[in-house]
Scaffold this motif. Structure first.
Motif, PDB file in Angstrom:
ATOM      1  N   GLY A 190     -15.559  12.264   5.012  1.00  0.00           N
ATOM      2  CA  GLY A 190     -15.275  12.685   3.731  1.00  0.00           C
ATOM      3  C   GLY A 190     -14.009  11.913   3.294  1.00  0.00           C
ATOM      4  O   GLY A 190     -13.376  11.363   4.086  1.00  0.00           O
ATOM      5  N   ARG A 191     -13.346  12.561   2.363  1.00  0.00           N
ATOM      6  CA  ARG A 191     -12.210  12.119   1.737  1.00  0.00           C
ATOM      7  C   ARG A 191     -11.383  13.139   1.307  1.00  0.00           C
ATOM      8  O   ARG A 191     -11.988  14.012   0.622  1.00  0.00           O
ATOM      9  N   GLY A 199      -4.636  12.405  11.113  1.00  0.00           N
ATOM     10  CA  GLY A 199      -5.657  11.320  11.617  1.00  0.00           C
ATOM     11  C   GLY A 199      -6.406  10.532  10.384  1.00  0.00           C
ATOM     12  O   GLY A 199      -7.042   9.597  10.692  1.00  0.00           O
ATOM     13  N   CYS A 200      -5.948  11.171   9.200  1.00  0.00           N
ATOM     14  CA  CYS A 200      -6.536  10.302   8.291  1.00  0.00           C
ATOM     15  C   CYS A 200      -6.286   8.745   7.886  1.00  0.00           C
ATOM     16  O   CYS A 200      -5.044   8.636   8.407  1.00  0.00           O
ATOM     17  N   ALA A 201      -6.835   7.982   7.438  1.00  0.00           N
ATOM     18  CA  ALA A 201      -6.586   6.685   7.044  1.00  0.00           C
ATOM     19  C   ALA A 201      -5.215   6.849   5.959  1.00  0.00           C
ATOM     20  O   ALA A 201      -5.184   7.614   5.283  1.00  0.00           O
ATOM     21  N   PRO A 202      -4.477   5.661   5.902  1.00  0.00           N
ATOM     22  CA  PRO A 202      -3.242   5.608   5.076  1.00  0.00           C
ATOM     23  C   PRO A 202      -3.923   5.810   3.394  1.00  0.00           C
ATOM     24  O   PRO A 202      -5.084   5.682   3.214  1.00  0.00           O
ATOM     25  N   PRO A 203      -2.979   6.484   2.874  1.00  0.00           N
ATOM     26  CA  PRO A 203      -3.632   6.668   1.389  1.00  0.00           C
ATOM     27  C   PRO A 203      -3.719   5.581   0.297  1.00  0.00           C
ATOM     28  O   PRO A 203      -2.907   4.511   0.614  1.00  0.00           O
ATOM     29  N   VAL A 204      -4.546   5.355  -0.335  1.00  0.00           N
ATOM     30  CA  VAL A 204      -4.947   4.085  -1.254  1.00  0.00           C
ATOM     31  C   VAL A 204      -4.545   4.664  -2.674  1.00  0.00           C
ATOM     32  O   VAL A 204      -5.197   5.719  -2.993  1.00  0.00           O
ATOM     33  N   LEU A 205      -3.891   3.872  -3.357  1.00  0.00           N
ATOM     34  CA  LEU A 205      -3.516   4.172  -4.716  1.00  0.00           C
ATOM     35  C   LEU A 205      -4.904   3.970  -5.670  1.00  0.00           C
ATOM     36  O   LEU A 205      -5.160   2.555  -5.688  1.00  0.00           O
ATOM     37  N   VAL A 206      -5.530   4.734  -6.231  1.00  0.00           N
ATOM     38  CA  VAL A 206      -6.431   4.325  -7.022  1.00  0.00           C
ATOM     39  C   VAL A 206      -6.435   4.429  -8.489  1.00  0.00           C
ATOM     40  O   VAL A 206      -7.130   3.936  -9.422  1.00  0.00           O
ATOM     41  N   PHE A 258      -4.504   9.337  -5.594  1.00  0.00           N
ATOM     42  CA  PHE A 258      -4.546   8.617  -4.267  1.00  0.00           C
ATOM     43  C   PHE A 258      -5.694   9.029  -3.321  1.00  0.00           C
ATOM     44  O   PHE A 258      -6.129  10.297  -3.447  1.00  0.00           O
ATOM     45  N   ILE A 259      -6.437   8.370  -2.537  1.00  0.00           N
ATOM     46  CA  ILE A 259      -7.577   8.712  -1.621  1.00  0.00           C
ATOM     47  C   ILE A 259      -7.329   8.529  -0.256  1.00  0.00           C
ATOM     48  O   ILE A 259      -6.638   7.360   0.132  1.00  0.00           O
ATOM     49  N   ARG A 260      -7.582   9.409   0.608  1.00  0.00           N
ATOM     50  CA  ARG A 260      -7.441   9.378   2.023  1.00  0.00           C
ATOM     51  C   ARG A 260      -8.862   9.630   2.720  1.00  0.00           C
ATOM     52  O   ARG A 260      -9.459  10.682   2.388  1.00  0.00           O
ATOM     53  N   ASP A 261      -9.226   8.515   3.681  1.00  0.00           N
ATOM     54  CA  ASP A 261     -10.565   8.728   4.333  1.00  0.00           C
ATOM     55  C   ASP A 261     -10.187   9.750   5.479  1.00  0.00           C
ATOM     56  O   ASP A 261      -9.032   9.653   6.240  1.00  0.00           O
ATOM     57  N   ARG A 262     -10.953  10.616   5.628  1.00  0.00           N
ATOM     58  CA  ARG A 262     -10.971  11.593   6.705  1.00  0.00           C
ATOM     59  C   ARG A 262     -11.333  11.036   7.957  1.00  0.00           C
ATOM     60  O   ARG A 262     -12.061  10.021   8.080  1.00  0.00           O
ATOM     61  N   GLU A 313       0.712  -1.168   0.213  1.00  0.00           N
ATOM     62  CA  GLU A 313      -0.022   0.100   0.154  1.00  0.00           C
ATOM     63  C   GLU A 313       0.816   1.172   0.004  1.00  0.00           C
ATOM     64  O   GLU A 313       1.143   1.779   1.062  1.00  0.00           O
ATOM     65  N   PRO A 314       1.366   1.611  -1.151  1.00  0.00           N
ATOM     66  CA  PRO A 314       2.485   2.622  -1.197  1.00  0.00           C
ATOM     67  C   PRO A 314       1.907   4.012  -0.927  1.00  0.00           C
ATOM     68  O   PRO A 314       0.401   4.429  -1.212  1.00  0.00           O
ATOM     69  N   ASP A 315       2.675   4.715  -0.215  1.00  0.00           N
ATOM     70  CA  ASP A 315       2.087   6.496  -0.023  1.00  0.00           C
ATOM     71  C   ASP A 315       2.823   6.911  -1.197  1.00  0.00           C
ATOM     72  O   ASP A 315       3.533   6.542  -2.195  1.00  0.00           O
TER      73      ASP A 315
END
Length: 405
Positions: A187-188, A161-168, A178-182, A130-132
Protein backbone atom coordinates in the motif's frame (compact mmCIF):
# COMPACT_ATOMS: atom_id res chain seq x y z
CA UNK A 1 -15.92 41.64 -21.50
CA UNK A 2 -14.92 38.17 -22.66
CA UNK A 3 -12.02 35.77 -22.40
CA UNK A 4 -10.58 37.41 -25.52
CA UNK A 5 -9.89 40.60 -23.54
CA UNK A 6 -9.04 38.87 -20.26
CA UNK A 7 -5.33 39.37 -19.43
CA UNK A 8 -5.37 36.15 -17.39
CA UNK A 9 -6.67 34.08 -20.31
CA UNK A 10 -4.29 35.75 -22.74
CA UNK A 11 -1.30 35.08 -20.49
CA UNK A 12 -2.22 31.42 -19.98
CA UNK A 13 -2.64 31.09 -23.73
CA UNK A 14 0.88 32.49 -24.18
CA UNK A 15 2.28 30.17 -21.51
CA UNK A 16 0.85 27.04 -23.08
CA UNK A 17 1.25 28.06 -26.70
CA UNK A 18 4.82 29.32 -26.53
CA UNK A 19 6.49 26.52 -24.58
CA UNK A 20 9.72 25.79 -26.40
CA UNK A 21 9.36 28.86 -28.61
CA UNK A 22 11.81 31.69 -29.07
CA UNK A 23 9.77 33.94 -26.77
CA UNK A 24 8.29 31.29 -24.49
CA UNK A 25 8.37 30.81 -20.71
CA UNK A 26 11.08 28.14 -21.10
CA UNK A 27 13.56 30.67 -22.45
CA UNK A 28 12.55 33.39 -19.99
CA UNK A 29 12.93 31.08 -17.00
CA UNK A 30 16.24 29.68 -18.30
CA UNK A 31 17.68 33.18 -18.60
CA UNK A 32 16.42 34.16 -15.15
CA UNK A 33 17.83 31.07 -13.44
CA UNK A 34 21.19 31.44 -15.18
CA UNK A 35 21.48 34.92 -13.66
CA UNK A 36 20.31 33.88 -10.20
CA UNK A 37 22.40 30.77 -9.56
CA UNK A 38 25.98 30.17 -10.58
CA UNK A 39 25.38 26.41 -10.41
CA UNK A 40 22.69 26.81 -13.06
CA UNK A 41 24.46 29.19 -15.44
CA UNK A 42 23.94 28.28 -19.08
CA UNK A 43 21.36 25.60 -18.30
CA UNK A 44 18.03 25.21 -20.02
CA UNK A 45 14.49 24.80 -18.70
CA UNK A 46 12.16 22.68 -20.83
CA UNK A 47 8.48 22.85 -19.86
CA UNK A 48 6.57 20.00 -21.44
CA UNK A 49 3.43 18.47 -19.95
CA UNK A 50 0.73 20.89 -18.83
CA UNK A 51 -1.47 19.66 -16.02
CA UNK A 52 -4.72 20.91 -14.47
CA UNK A 53 -5.69 24.54 -15.03
CA UNK A 54 -7.73 26.58 -12.57
CA UNK A 55 -9.16 29.68 -14.20
CA UNK A 56 -11.04 32.57 -12.60
CA UNK A 57 -11.84 35.07 -15.39
CA UNK A 58 -10.28 38.50 -14.92
CA UNK A 59 -8.79 37.41 -11.58
CA UNK A 60 -6.34 34.51 -11.47
CA UNK A 61 -5.27 31.22 -13.02
CA UNK A 62 -3.10 28.38 -11.81
CA UNK A 63 -1.33 26.06 -14.24
CA UNK A 64 0.78 23.03 -13.34
CA UNK A 65 3.50 22.28 -15.88
CA UNK A 66 6.04 19.48 -15.57
CA UNK A 67 9.31 19.47 -17.42
CA UNK A 68 13.03 19.18 -16.83
CA UNK A 69 16.18 21.21 -16.34
CA UNK A 70 19.15 20.41 -18.58
CA UNK A 71 22.57 21.55 -17.40
CA UNK A 72 24.90 23.56 -19.62
CA UNK A 73 26.44 21.48 -22.38
CA UNK A 74 24.40 18.44 -21.43
CA UNK A 75 27.18 17.24 -19.11
CA UNK A 76 24.73 15.82 -16.57
CA UNK A 77 21.42 14.02 -16.71
CA UNK A 78 18.34 16.22 -16.92
CA UNK A 79 16.60 16.96 -13.63
CA UNK A 80 12.80 16.58 -13.29
CA UNK A 81 10.98 19.82 -12.69
CA UNK A 82 7.50 20.68 -11.43
CA UNK A 83 6.40 24.27 -11.91
CA UNK A 84 3.27 25.96 -10.63
CA UNK A 85 2.46 29.06 -12.68
CA UNK A 86 0.17 31.58 -10.98
CA UNK A 87 -1.19 34.22 -13.34
CA UNK A 88 -2.72 37.36 -11.81
CA UNK A 89 -4.87 39.93 -13.59
CA UNK A 90 -3.58 42.54 -11.14
CA UNK A 91 0.24 42.82 -11.24
CA UNK A 92 0.24 44.16 -7.67
CA UNK A 93 -1.21 40.86 -6.45
CA UNK A 94 1.49 38.98 -8.32
CA UNK A 95 4.08 41.18 -6.65
CA UNK A 96 2.61 40.49 -3.20
CA UNK A 97 2.64 36.73 -3.77
CA UNK A 98 6.22 36.93 -5.04
CA UNK A 99 7.31 38.93 -1.99
CA UNK A 100 5.53 36.50 0.34
CA UNK A 101 7.41 33.68 -1.35
CA UNK A 102 10.76 35.42 -0.99
CA UNK A 103 10.10 35.83 2.73
CA UNK A 104 9.49 32.09 3.18
CA UNK A 105 11.79 30.17 0.88
CA UNK A 106 15.30 28.98 1.72
CA UNK A 107 17.84 28.75 -1.10
CA UNK A 108 21.10 26.83 -1.20
CA UNK A 109 24.17 28.81 -2.20
CA UNK A 110 24.59 28.94 -5.97
CA UNK A 111 21.03 27.85 -6.74
CA UNK A 112 18.26 30.03 -8.22
CA UNK A 113 15.21 31.11 -6.26
CA UNK A 114 12.36 28.56 -6.24
CA UNK A 115 9.96 31.46 -6.81
CA UNK A 116 10.30 33.92 -9.70
CA UNK A 117 8.31 36.73 -11.29
CA UNK A 118 7.85 36.85 -15.07
CA UNK A 119 6.12 39.51 -17.15
CA UNK A 120 4.94 41.33 -14.00
CA UNK A 121 1.92 39.06 -13.53
CA UNK A 122 3.26 35.46 -13.60
CA UNK A 123 4.57 33.97 -10.35
CA UNK A 124 6.58 30.82 -11.10
CA UNK A 125 7.11 28.27 -8.35
CA UNK A 126 9.56 25.46 -9.05
CA UNK A 127 10.27 22.17 -7.31
CA UNK A 128 13.43 20.63 -8.72
CA UNK A 129 14.25 16.94 -8.76
CA UNK A 130 12.36 14.62 -6.42
CA UNK A 131 11.98 16.83 -3.33
CA UNK A 132 11.06 15.46 0.07
CA UNK A 133 8.61 17.47 2.20
CA UNK A 134 11.44 19.34 3.95
CA UNK A 135 12.58 20.79 0.62
CA UNK A 136 9.38 22.83 0.19
CA UNK A 137 10.48 25.70 2.37
CA UNK A 138 7.41 27.75 1.42
CA UNK A 139 5.39 25.27 3.51
CA UNK A 140 7.64 23.98 6.29
CA UNK A 141 11.12 24.63 7.62
CA UNK A 142 13.49 21.73 7.17
CA UNK A 143 14.23 21.30 10.89
CA UNK A 144 10.54 20.84 11.71
CA UNK A 145 10.20 18.25 8.97
CA UNK A 146 13.28 16.35 10.18
CA UNK A 147 11.79 16.19 13.68
CA UNK A 148 8.52 14.96 12.19
CA UNK A 149 10.34 12.38 10.07
CA UNK A 150 12.07 11.04 13.19
CA UNK A 151 8.71 10.74 14.97
CA UNK A 152 7.27 8.88 11.99
CA UNK A 153 10.20 6.47 11.93
CA UNK A 154 9.52 5.66 15.59
CA UNK A 155 5.76 5.33 15.20
CA UNK A 156 5.63 3.50 11.84
CA UNK A 157 7.57 0.25 11.64
CA UNK A 158 8.17 0.30 7.88
CA UNK A 159 8.62 4.06 7.43
CA UNK A 160 12.35 3.88 6.73
CA UNK A 161 11.82 1.09 4.22
CA UNK A 162 9.35 3.07 2.12
CA UNK A 163 10.17 4.39 -1.33
CA UNK A 164 11.21 8.05 -1.55
CA UNK A 165 8.28 10.48 -1.36
CA UNK A 166 6.72 11.62 -4.63
CA UNK A 167 5.19 15.09 -4.85
CA UNK A 168 1.75 14.73 -6.45
CA UNK A 169 0.06 18.02 -5.55
CA UNK A 170 1.41 21.41 -4.58
CA UNK A 171 -0.29 24.70 -3.83
CA UNK A 172 2.60 27.04 -2.94
CA UNK A 173 2.29 28.84 0.40
CA UNK A 174 -0.73 26.66 1.20
CA UNK A 175 -0.38 22.87 1.08
CA UNK A 176 1.22 19.88 -0.65
CA UNK A 177 0.60 16.14 -0.93
CA UNK A 178 3.27 13.44 -1.14
CA UNK A 179 2.85 9.70 -1.68
CA UNK A 180 5.22 7.03 -0.32
CA UNK A 181 5.01 3.41 -1.47
CA UNK A 182 5.29 0.95 1.40
CA UNK A 183 7.75 -1.98 1.16
CA UNK A 184 6.72 -5.15 -0.69
CA UNK A 185 3.66 -3.56 -2.29
CA UNK A 186 1.92 -3.09 1.05
CA UNK A 187 0.00 0.00 0.00
CA UNK A 188 0.92 3.65 0.31
CA UNK A 189 1.23 6.41 2.84
CA UNK A 190 -0.05 9.88 2.09
CA UNK A 191 1.75 12.89 3.58
CA UNK A 192 -0.01 16.26 3.61
CA UNK A 193 1.62 19.56 4.55
CA UNK A 194 -0.52 22.57 5.41
CA UNK A 195 0.70 26.05 6.34
CA UNK A 196 -2.52 26.67 8.27
CA UNK A 197 -1.90 24.97 11.61
CA UNK A 198 -5.48 25.31 12.84
CA UNK A 199 -6.85 23.78 9.65
CA UNK A 200 -4.29 20.96 9.75
CA UNK A 201 -5.13 20.12 13.37
CA UNK A 202 -8.86 20.15 12.64
CA UNK A 203 -8.32 17.90 9.62
CA UNK A 204 -6.35 15.44 11.74
CA UNK A 205 -9.07 15.37 14.39
CA UNK A 206 -11.86 15.00 11.84
CA UNK A 207 -10.15 12.19 9.93
CA UNK A 208 -9.33 10.31 13.12
CA UNK A 209 -12.90 10.58 14.36
CA UNK A 210 -14.41 9.52 11.04
CA UNK A 211 -12.04 6.58 10.59
CA UNK A 212 -12.83 5.32 14.09
CA UNK A 213 -16.56 5.63 13.42
CA UNK A 214 -16.24 3.63 10.19
CA UNK A 215 -14.16 0.94 11.90
CA UNK A 216 -16.79 0.59 14.63
CA UNK A 217 -19.65 0.37 12.13
CA UNK A 218 -18.32 -2.70 10.31
CA UNK A 219 -19.47 -1.43 6.91
CA UNK A 220 -17.99 -1.78 3.43
CA UNK A 221 -17.20 1.94 3.43
CA UNK A 222 -13.52 2.87 3.62
CA UNK A 223 -12.03 6.21 4.60
CA UNK A 224 -8.36 7.15 4.96
CA UNK A 225 -6.91 5.98 8.29
CA UNK A 226 -4.89 8.55 10.18
CA UNK A 227 -1.42 7.33 11.11
CA UNK A 228 0.25 10.34 12.68
CA UNK A 229 -0.06 14.11 13.00
CA UNK A 230 3.05 16.25 13.57
CA UNK A 231 1.85 19.65 14.83
CA UNK A 232 5.24 21.39 14.50
CA UNK A 233 5.39 20.65 10.77
CA UNK A 234 1.60 20.74 10.25
CA UNK A 235 2.09 17.33 8.63
CA UNK A 236 -0.63 14.69 8.46
CA UNK A 237 0.19 11.09 7.51
CA UNK A 238 -2.65 8.78 6.48
CA UNK A 239 -3.14 5.62 4.50
CA UNK A 240 -3.70 6.13 0.78
CA UNK A 241 -6.99 4.63 -0.35
CA UNK A 242 -6.90 1.81 -2.87
CA UNK A 243 -9.25 1.22 -5.76
CA UNK A 244 -10.31 2.57 -9.13
CA UNK A 245 -12.30 5.78 -9.37
CA UNK A 246 -15.83 5.86 -10.74
CA UNK A 247 -14.55 8.11 -13.51
CA UNK A 248 -12.36 5.32 -14.84
CA UNK A 249 -14.93 2.63 -14.11
CA UNK A 250 -17.95 4.38 -15.58
CA UNK A 251 -18.02 2.56 -18.94
CA UNK A 252 -17.88 -0.88 -17.29
CA UNK A 253 -19.26 -0.46 -13.75
CA UNK A 254 -22.53 -2.38 -13.58
CA UNK A 255 -25.70 -1.40 -11.68
CA UNK A 256 -24.62 -3.56 -8.73
CA UNK A 257 -21.50 -1.46 -8.37
CA UNK A 258 -23.54 1.74 -8.43
CA UNK A 259 -25.86 0.29 -5.78
CA UNK A 260 -22.83 -0.47 -3.59
CA UNK A 261 -21.67 3.14 -3.97
CA UNK A 262 -25.12 4.39 -2.98
CA UNK A 263 -25.14 2.18 0.11
CA UNK A 264 -21.66 3.40 1.08
CA UNK A 265 -22.73 7.05 0.81
CA UNK A 266 -25.70 6.25 3.04
CA UNK A 267 -23.28 4.80 5.59
CA UNK A 268 -21.23 7.99 5.40
CA UNK A 269 -24.33 10.04 6.17
CA UNK A 270 -25.14 7.81 9.14
CA UNK A 271 -21.76 8.15 10.85
CA UNK A 272 -22.07 9.28 14.48
CA UNK A 273 -19.68 12.20 14.11
CA UNK A 274 -19.99 15.73 15.46
CA UNK A 275 -19.99 18.12 12.48
CA UNK A 276 -18.36 21.51 12.90
CA UNK A 277 -18.90 23.11 9.49
CA UNK A 278 -22.47 23.75 8.39
CA UNK A 279 -23.71 23.58 4.81
CA UNK A 280 -27.02 24.97 3.60
CA UNK A 281 -28.83 25.50 0.34
CA UNK A 282 -28.14 29.23 0.65
CA UNK A 283 -24.41 28.60 0.85
CA UNK A 284 -24.62 26.47 -2.29
CA UNK A 285 -26.70 29.06 -4.12
CA UNK A 286 -24.22 31.82 -3.30
CA UNK A 287 -21.31 29.71 -4.52
CA UNK A 288 -23.19 28.77 -7.68
CA UNK A 289 -24.08 32.39 -8.45
CA UNK A 290 -20.41 33.34 -8.23
CA UNK A 291 -19.42 30.55 -10.61
CA UNK A 292 -22.18 31.44 -13.06
CA UNK A 293 -21.11 35.07 -13.01
CA UNK A 294 -17.60 34.02 -13.98
CA UNK A 295 -18.94 31.94 -16.87
CA UNK A 296 -20.94 34.91 -18.12
CA UNK A 297 -17.91 37.17 -17.92
CA UNK A 298 -15.68 34.73 -19.76
CA UNK A 299 -18.24 33.75 -22.44
CA UNK A 300 -20.78 36.60 -22.77
CA UNK A 301 -22.85 34.80 -25.41
CA UNK A 302 -23.88 32.30 -22.72
CA UNK A 303 -24.98 34.97 -20.24
CA UNK A 304 -28.72 34.77 -21.00
CA UNK A 305 -28.72 30.98 -20.87
CA UNK A 306 -26.76 30.98 -17.61
CA UNK A 307 -29.18 33.49 -16.09
CA UNK A 308 -32.16 31.33 -17.09
CA UNK A 309 -30.59 28.27 -15.47
CA UNK A 310 -29.95 30.32 -12.33
CA UNK A 311 -33.60 31.32 -12.13
CA UNK A 312 -34.72 27.70 -12.45
CA UNK A 313 -32.35 26.63 -9.69
CA UNK A 314 -33.54 29.44 -7.41
CA UNK A 315 -37.17 28.43 -7.90
CA UNK A 316 -36.36 24.80 -7.24
CA UNK A 317 -34.40 25.65 -4.10
CA UNK A 318 -37.34 27.59 -2.68
CA UNK A 319 -39.54 24.50 -3.00
CA UNK A 320 -37.20 22.12 -1.19
CA UNK A 321 -38.56 20.89 2.16
CA UNK A 322 -36.39 21.30 5.27
CA UNK A 323 -34.13 18.32 5.97
CA UNK A 324 -32.49 17.27 9.21
CA UNK A 325 -28.75 18.00 8.84
CA UNK A 326 -26.52 14.95 8.71
CA UNK A 327 -22.76 14.44 8.35
CA UNK A 328 -21.96 14.95 4.66
CA UNK A 329 -18.90 14.91 2.44
CA UNK A 330 -19.56 18.34 0.96
CA UNK A 331 -17.49 17.92 -2.20
CA UNK A 332 -18.39 14.45 -3.43
CA UNK A 333 -17.43 13.80 -7.05
CA UNK A 334 -16.92 10.62 -9.06
CA UNK A 335 -13.13 10.84 -8.92
CA UNK A 336 -13.30 10.75 -5.11
CA UNK A 337 -15.22 7.46 -5.06
CA UNK A 338 -12.98 4.40 -5.41
CA UNK A 339 -14.19 0.82 -5.89
CA UNK A 340 -12.42 -2.51 -5.49
CA UNK A 341 -13.27 -6.13 -4.70
CA UNK A 342 -12.21 -7.69 -1.41
CA UNK A 343 -10.11 -10.75 -2.39
CA UNK A 344 -11.12 -12.68 0.74
CA UNK A 345 -14.88 -12.18 0.86
CA UNK A 346 -15.54 -11.13 -2.71
CA UNK A 347 -17.52 -8.17 -1.39
CA UNK A 348 -17.27 -4.90 -3.25
CA UNK A 349 -15.49 -2.26 -1.18
CA UNK A 350 -16.14 1.44 -1.65
CA UNK A 351 -13.68 4.09 -0.49
CA UNK A 352 -14.40 7.81 -0.30
CA UNK A 353 -11.52 10.27 -0.46
CA UNK A 354 -11.35 14.00 0.07
CA UNK A 355 -13.51 14.38 3.19
CA UNK A 356 -11.19 16.56 5.24
CA UNK A 357 -13.61 18.35 7.56
CA UNK A 358 -16.59 17.52 9.72
CA UNK A 359 -19.45 18.99 7.72
CA UNK A 360 -23.18 18.80 8.27
CA UNK A 361 -26.01 19.58 5.90
CA UNK A 362 -28.58 18.16 3.53
CA UNK A 363 -27.48 14.65 2.41
CA UNK A 364 -29.03 15.30 -0.99
CA UNK A 365 -26.17 17.75 -1.64
CA UNK A 366 -23.72 14.83 -1.85
CA UNK A 367 -26.01 12.78 -4.07
CA UNK A 368 -26.80 15.67 -6.38
CA UNK A 369 -23.16 16.64 -6.75
CA UNK A 370 -22.12 13.06 -7.51
CA UNK A 371 -24.89 12.56 -10.08
CA UNK A 372 -24.07 15.90 -11.75
CA UNK A 373 -20.41 14.91 -12.02
CA UNK A 374 -21.30 11.50 -13.46
CA UNK A 375 -23.43 13.22 -16.11
CA UNK A 376 -20.47 15.46 -16.93
CA UNK A 377 -18.13 12.47 -17.18
CA UNK A 378 -20.61 10.68 -19.42
CA UNK A 379 -20.46 13.59 -21.85
CA UNK A 380 -17.00 12.20 -22.67
CA UNK A 381 -17.40 8.49 -21.86
CA UNK A 382 -20.82 8.26 -23.58
CA UNK A 383 -22.04 4.96 -22.15
CA UNK A 384 -25.54 5.68 -23.41
CA UNK A 385 -28.51 7.53 -21.94
CA UNK A 386 -30.47 4.39 -21.01
CA UNK A 387 -27.48 2.58 -19.50
CA UNK A 388 -26.54 5.62 -17.45
CA UNK A 389 -30.13 6.08 -16.28
CA UNK A 390 -30.23 2.44 -15.11
CA UNK A 391 -27.01 2.90 -13.19
CA UNK A 392 -28.07 6.16 -11.57
CA UNK A 393 -31.33 4.51 -10.55
CA UNK A 394 -29.32 1.71 -8.94
CA UNK A 395 -27.19 4.32 -7.15
CA UNK A 396 -30.25 5.98 -5.64
CA UNK A 397 -31.88 2.65 -4.76
CA UNK A 398 -28.69 1.54 -3.05
CA UNK A 399 -28.65 4.78 -1.09
CA UNK A 400 -32.30 4.43 -0.12
CA UNK A 401 -31.71 0.88 1.04
CA UNK A 402 -28.76 2.01 3.14
CA UNK A 403 -30.71 4.83 4.73
CA UNK A 404 -33.56 2.51 5.60
CA UNK A 405 -31.32 -0.24 6.96
Amino acid sequence: MSHRTDPVFQTVDWLLGQRGGTDGPDKALSALWSKQGRNWAGGRVVLAEAGPIRYLPYEWAGVEVRGEYASAGGTAASTPLMTMLHVHADPSRAAREFEAGLARVVVAAGDPMPVSLLRDRIVVWAAVGEPDPGALSDLVDEASWRDCDAQLATAIADWRGCAPPVLVRWSPLERAVFIRDRPDGGGRYRVELDTNGHRAAETALAMSEMANAVAASGTNLELPRMIRYCPEAHALVTTELEGTSMVDLLPRLRPGGFAAVGAAIAELHRLPTIPLEGWSINVARSDLRERMLRISRAVPRLADRVAAVGELLDKGAEQLPPVMPRPIHGNLTADRVLCRTNPESGARRVAVAGRRARRSGDPHHDLGRLVAHLLLVDAVARIGERRLADRLRALLEGYQGGVGA
